[in-house]
Motif scaffolding. Structure first.
Motif, mmCIF file in Angstrom:
data_model
loop_
_atom_site.group_PDB
_atom_site.id
_atom_site.type_symbol
_atom_site.label_atom_id
_atom_site.label_comp_id
_atom_site.label_asym_id
_atom_site.label_seq_id
_atom_site.Cartn_x
_atom_site.Cartn_y
_atom_site.Cartn_z
ATOM 1 N N GLY A 235 105.299 120.417 -63.386
ATOM 2 C CA GLY A 235 106.455 121.091 -63.834
ATOM 3 C C GLY A 235 107.441 121.402 -62.647
ATOM 4 N N SER A 236 107.685 120.467 -61.887
ATOM 5 C CA SER A 236 108.708 120.952 -60.844
ATOM 6 C C SER A 236 109.300 119.763 -60.099
ATOM 7 N N ASN A 237 110.420 120.070 -59.479
ATOM 8 C CA ASN A 237 111.217 118.940 -58.965
ATOM 9 C C ASN A 237 111.790 119.704 -57.673
ATOM 10 N N PRO A 238 110.999 119.629 -56.567
ATOM 11 C CA PRO A 238 111.403 120.409 -55.369
ATOM 12 C C PRO A 238 112.400 119.591 -54.375
ATOM 13 N N LEU A 239 112.427 118.278 -54.624
ATOM 14 C CA LEU A 239 113.392 117.405 -53.930
ATOM 15 C C LEU A 239 114.684 117.724 -54.262
ATOM 16 N N VAL A 240 114.848 118.401 -55.383
ATOM 17 C CA VAL A 240 116.429 118.550 -55.881
ATOM 18 C C VAL A 240 116.474 120.387 -55.802
ATOM 19 N N SER A 241 115.463 121.031 -56.179
ATOM 20 C CA SER A 241 115.463 122.503 -56.514
ATOM 21 C C SER A 241 114.916 123.187 -55.270
ATOM 22 N N ALA A 242 114.540 122.781 -54.219
ATOM 23 C CA ALA A 242 114.084 123.545 -53.137
ATOM 24 C C ALA A 242 115.267 123.529 -51.887
ATOM 25 N N PRO A 243 115.155 124.819 -51.207
ATOM 26 C CA PRO A 243 116.115 124.918 -50.079
ATOM 27 C C PRO A 243 115.809 123.900 -49.079
ATOM 28 N N HIS A 244 116.815 123.628 -48.146
ATOM 29 C CA HIS A 244 116.689 122.701 -47.081
ATOM 30 C C HIS A 244 115.914 121.579 -47.660
ATOM 31 N N ALA A 245 116.687 120.636 -48.689
ATOM 32 C CA ALA A 245 115.805 119.818 -49.433
ATOM 33 C C ALA A 245 115.481 118.563 -48.453
ATOM 34 N N GLY A 246 116.247 118.418 -47.373
ATOM 35 C CA GLY A 246 116.094 117.242 -46.481
ATOM 36 C C GLY A 246 114.575 117.508 -45.795
ATOM 37 N N ARG A 247 114.355 118.509 -45.377
ATOM 38 C CA ARG A 247 113.156 119.021 -44.854
ATOM 39 C C ARG A 247 112.111 118.739 -45.775
ATOM 40 N N VAL A 248 112.194 119.035 -46.927
ATOM 41 C CA VAL A 248 111.155 118.983 -48.102
ATOM 42 C C VAL A 248 110.871 117.369 -48.077
ATOM 43 N N ALA A 249 111.728 116.891 -48.494
ATOM 44 C CA ALA A 249 111.670 115.409 -48.341
ATOM 45 C C ALA A 249 110.761 114.602 -47.361
ATOM 46 N N GLU A 250 110.889 115.037 -46.066
ATOM 47 C CA GLU A 250 110.058 114.836 -44.839
ATOM 48 C C GLU A 250 108.683 115.303 -45.145
ATOM 49 N N ARG A 251 108.488 116.441 -45.529
ATOM 50 C CA ARG A 251 107.324 116.806 -45.521
ATOM 51 C C ARG A 251 106.422 116.112 -46.812
ATOM 52 N N LEU A 252 107.246 115.884 -47.819
ATOM 53 C CA LEU A 252 106.453 115.188 -48.993
ATOM 54 C C LEU A 252 105.839 113.777 -48.439
ATOM 55 N N ALA B 260 105.292 112.894 -45.636
ATOM 56 C CA ALA B 260 104.167 113.211 -44.680
ATOM 57 C C ALA B 260 102.806 112.982 -45.198
ATOM 58 N N LEU B 261 102.687 113.360 -46.640
ATOM 59 C CA LEU B 261 101.495 113.617 -47.285
ATOM 60 C C LEU B 261 100.501 112.181 -47.381
ATOM 61 N N ASP B 262 99.231 112.362 -47.404
ATOM 62 C CA ASP B 262 98.409 111.346 -47.456
ATOM 63 C C ASP B 262 98.326 111.073 -49.140
ATOM 64 N N LEU B 263 98.615 112.249 -49.973
ATOM 65 C CA LEU B 263 98.559 112.099 -51.403
ATOM 66 C C LEU B 263 99.562 113.035 -52.217
ATOM 67 N N LEU B 264 100.412 112.426 -52.742
ATOM 68 C CA LEU B 264 101.151 113.170 -53.860
ATOM 69 C C LEU B 264 101.187 112.709 -55.212
ATOM 70 N N VAL B 265 100.600 113.776 -56.155
ATOM 71 C CA VAL B 265 100.525 113.498 -57.518
ATOM 72 C C VAL B 265 101.319 114.596 -58.271
ATOM 73 N N VAL B 266 102.137 113.636 -59.116
ATOM 74 C CA VAL B 266 103.147 114.645 -59.970
ATOM 75 C C VAL B 266 102.798 114.401 -61.356
ATOM 76 N N SER B 267 102.673 115.464 -61.983
ATOM 77 C CA SER B 267 102.511 115.493 -63.633
ATOM 78 C C SER B 267 104.035 116.068 -64.273
ATOM 79 N N ASP B 268 104.667 115.125 -64.770
ATOM 80 C CA ASP B 268 105.640 115.247 -65.543
ATOM 81 C C ASP B 268 105.916 114.334 -66.703
ATOM 82 N N MET B 269 107.215 114.721 -67.589
ATOM 83 C CA MET B 269 107.267 113.996 -68.657
ATOM 84 C C MET B 269 108.253 112.803 -68.199
ATOM 85 N N VAL B 270 109.154 112.932 -67.218
ATOM 86 C CA VAL B 270 110.024 111.967 -66.737
ATOM 87 C C VAL B 270 109.838 111.757 -65.602
#
Length: 690
Positions: free
Chosen positions: A403-420, A422-432
């Motif tokens: 239920g979140s979309n931090p690539l748009v909603s988090a500050p310093h979103a470029g840094r957040v994109a880099e960190r996401l 770098a993960l070994d696993l990203l799982v997102v539960s969402d309707m869209v």
């Protein structure tokens, strides 16, 4: 992949439920047939028959582009394959990096049941301390300040209908005419009865246009302004001395500290004329009943807790909190921003608003969960700190995001994109397929607001019941079902029900005796009473619409004054970046826009973002209305068309944050208490786009 679906078959007609968007949680009826029809409910006081355009068009969320099949590396797969993959990868990551190698990030739009189950899943199944949620970006500064002052954090510690009975309302940093339009009817009723509205905002917003008095400070100076207002209250003898003696502690230290904030000094810092400050105090001091409210504009700063604390001090000096028809309140933003943090999504909290490092709290919740208290992890990282640590040598290597979309909603979103990335696993539960979901290894399609039942707690602390109105598309599961499936695979446990009512009954037991005590609230009571106010410790308890009338929930029953001092923004303007950037919402869209940008009528009303700038600034830059601009800051840059308007200060530009790009610029500097990022002010320069 996302598909366009026809209207679901009729299941129920006119099901009474609540809007999927903001913290007003407006009551609405959902009728199904050849089309889905939304009508407002009259029985919910927050909206009493009103809806905004987002609410009226919410039915399109149920029939538009949806995820209906799990995705594994972009390919459609079955649920067993998807959940087996996630469980296997979690086991591998935790074997290599320990329990904290896996993190959980939740959302302020999740029902109480899902927020509770997510916190339990993190601590019992994953045994990770690394859980927080996007509500940290919403109300955390107000929560920290009111917890310190009153011993309790509840957005409005009084029913919203009290505002219509007030003689004066001061709203600092909130634009409710665009963010939650039905809220305005309560302010309008107050003004129709002779009350006065004061708005503090760097922009002449639609809300400010309705005010009797508008104070327009430089971004980042709300704290200085609040100190100046309190200085005037003290100097003019407008302090309610009897109230201060009887119901508070610590005022003398505050009285001394605000002596340094004389109005002329505050005018130099804020740009607000002394005469307007005095006029604001005159309105508040003359009111028999008054309310002081703060919104994100005052709170989303690296000094947000102190800023709210200064407005709380002002309210206490005037004798407002704990008096019927008066008080301090926070205008909560997200749909379940209140309940979402009460039951375990925050890094430092357990259900019932208990502190996770409190031995008694750990013992109580562990008993409900059937685990040893020593097995529960301690506090973890706050939201931005968690995102910033992803994929680093000492940070989590996997993230489960609900239920979140931090690539748009988090500050310093470029840094957040880099960190996401770098993960070994990203799982997102969402309707869209949101911007964040599009980057995930696994995407799990989930039910949405009218396809599931559950409770939400609105900005008043009123627990409401969302009822399932339609069946979800085939192949879609609820977050509770997803958590149950993962718990079974990872721990072989059956302690994770997918029935919202069963989860809520467990939540009631877990919250019993806590600050946010839901023990006496049942689905039946909510339905019969159109909502129940917490704390409600027993089924024969009436609930608590005004918790401070007799005493404050502090050890001595008194509210606490705490001295605070103004300081400049973490990032001030200079020769290279000479303008302030502030951000906010527009009427047609909500949060990161992942839902509203998929609705044709809302997109037609607001198809893209913009850069609002003053005509004087536009003339200096030789910029015309509609011309495409580059906005450049220390962390990134973005483009949008110019909107030339006298509603903004000449030293400031404004951009709405519903589209990708704006948060590439915003500052992740954190409040030392609440860990709120400084969304609302950073330094930029503006030039024509190439």
């Amino acid at each position: 992949m996302p598909v366009s679906l026809p209207a679901p078959p009729p299941v129920k007609a006119g099901t009474a439920t609540h809007c999927p968007y903001c913290a007003l949680q407006c009551g609405m009826n959902v009728a199904t047939g050849e089309t889905i029809t939304i009508t407002p409910r009259q029985d919910i006081p927050a909206n009493a028959g009103g809806l905004c355009q987002k609410g009226w068009t919410a039915g399109e969320l149920l029939t538009g582009d949806r995820l209906t099949t799990p995705l594994l590396h972009g390919e459609e797969v079955g649920w067993n394959e998807a959940l087996d993959f996630v469980a296997d990868r979690i086991r591998a990551v935790q074997a290599a990096h320990g329990p904290d190698g896996v993190a959980v990030f939740g959302g302020g739009g999740l029902t109480n049941e899902k927020a509770y189950q997510l916190g339990k899943f993190a601590r019992v199944v994953l045994r990770t301390s690394q859980i927080d949620y996007n509500g940290r970006f919403c109300m955390s500064s107000a929560a920290a300040a009111t917890g310190r002052a009153f011993g309790m954090d509840r957005g409005l510690p009084f029913p919203i209908t009290d505002l219509a009975r007030a003689d004066a309302v001061l709203l600092a940093g909130g634009n409710v005419a665009e963010t939650m339009p039905p809220f305005v009817r309560h302010l309008a009723a107050m003004r129709e009865a002779g009350g006065r509205l004061i708005v503090i905002d760097p922009r002449v917003t639609p809300t400010a246009r309705q005010a009797d008095l508008h104070l327009q400070p430089t971004p980042g100076t709300d704290l200085a302004l609040a100190l100046g207002l309190l200085h005037i209250v003290v100097a003019q003898g407008d302090v309610d001395e009897d109230y201060v003696v009887a119901r508070t502690t610590g005022f003398e230290a505050v009285r001394t500290s605000v002596a340094a904030w004389w109005p002329e000094r505050v005018e130099r810092i804020t740009g607000v004329p002394v005469a307007r400050m005095r006029a604001a105090v005159a309105i508040l001091a003359a009111a028999d009943r008054a309310a002081i409210l703060t919104g994100r504009g005052a709170e989303q700063h690296a000094k947000g807790t102190d800023t709210v604390g200064a407005f709380v001090n002002l309210a206490l000096a005037l004798g407002l909190p704990g008096r019927e028809g008066s008080g301090y309140g926070c205008v909560t933003g997200q749909g379940n921003g209140q309940g979402g943090r009460e039951h375990g999504q925050k890094a430092d909290q357990l259900p019932g608003y208990r502190k996770i490092d409190d031995p008694a709290a750990r013992a109580h919740v562990a008993a409900v969960w059937g685990v040893d208290p020593d097995e529960l992890p301690g506090p973890g990282r706050s939201a931005y700190e968690l995102l910033d640590a992803l994929g680093t040598p000492t940070g989590p290597r996997a993230l489960l995001l609900f239920g979140s979309n931090p690539l748009v909603s988090a500050p310093h979103a470029g840094r957040v994109a880099e960190r996401l990335g770098a993960l070994d696993l990203l799982v997102v539960s969402d309707m869209v397929l949101s911007e964040t979901a599009a980057t995930a290894d696994v995407v799990l399609p989930t039910t949405q607001w009218a396809e599931e039942s559950g409770t939400m707690t609105n900005l008043e602390g009123r627990v409401l019941l969302r009822r399932r109105a339609i069946d979800p598309p085939a192949g879609v599961r609820s977050d509770l079902e997803i958590l149950r499936g993962l718990a079974a695979r990872l721990r072989g446990t059956d302690g994770f029900s997918a029935d919202p009512r069963e989860v809520f009954d467990e939540l009631r037991r877990a919250s019993a005796g806590g600050i946010a005590d839901y023990a006496g609230i049942t689905y039946e009571r909510i339905a019969a009473e159109t909502g129940v106010f917490w704390p409600c410790p027993a089924e024969d308890h009436p609930g608590t619409p005004r918790p401070f009338l007799d005493r404050f929930p502090t050890p001595d029953g008194r509210a606490r004054f705490l001295p605070v001092e103004h300081r400049p923004p973490d990032e001030d303007v200079d020769a290279e970046y000479p303008l302030y950037l502030t951000t906010g919402r527009v009427l047609a869209h909500y949060q990161s826009g992942a839902q509203t940008r998929r609705i044709a009528a809302l997109n037609a009303a607001a198809p893209e973002g913009f850069v609002e700038l003053h005509p004087d600034l536009a003339e200096r830059l030789d910029v015309t209305h509609g011309e495409r601009l580059r906005v450049i800051g220390r962390r990134g840059e973005t483009e949008a068309p110019a909107r030339v308007s006298a509603a903004i200060r000449p030293d400031t530009v404004f951009m709405p944050f519903h589209w990708p790009g704006v948060n590439l610029l915003t500052n992740p500097a954190l409040d030392p208490v609440s860990r709120m990022p400084e969304f609302k002010v950073c330094a930029v320069r503006v030039e024509r786009a190439r």
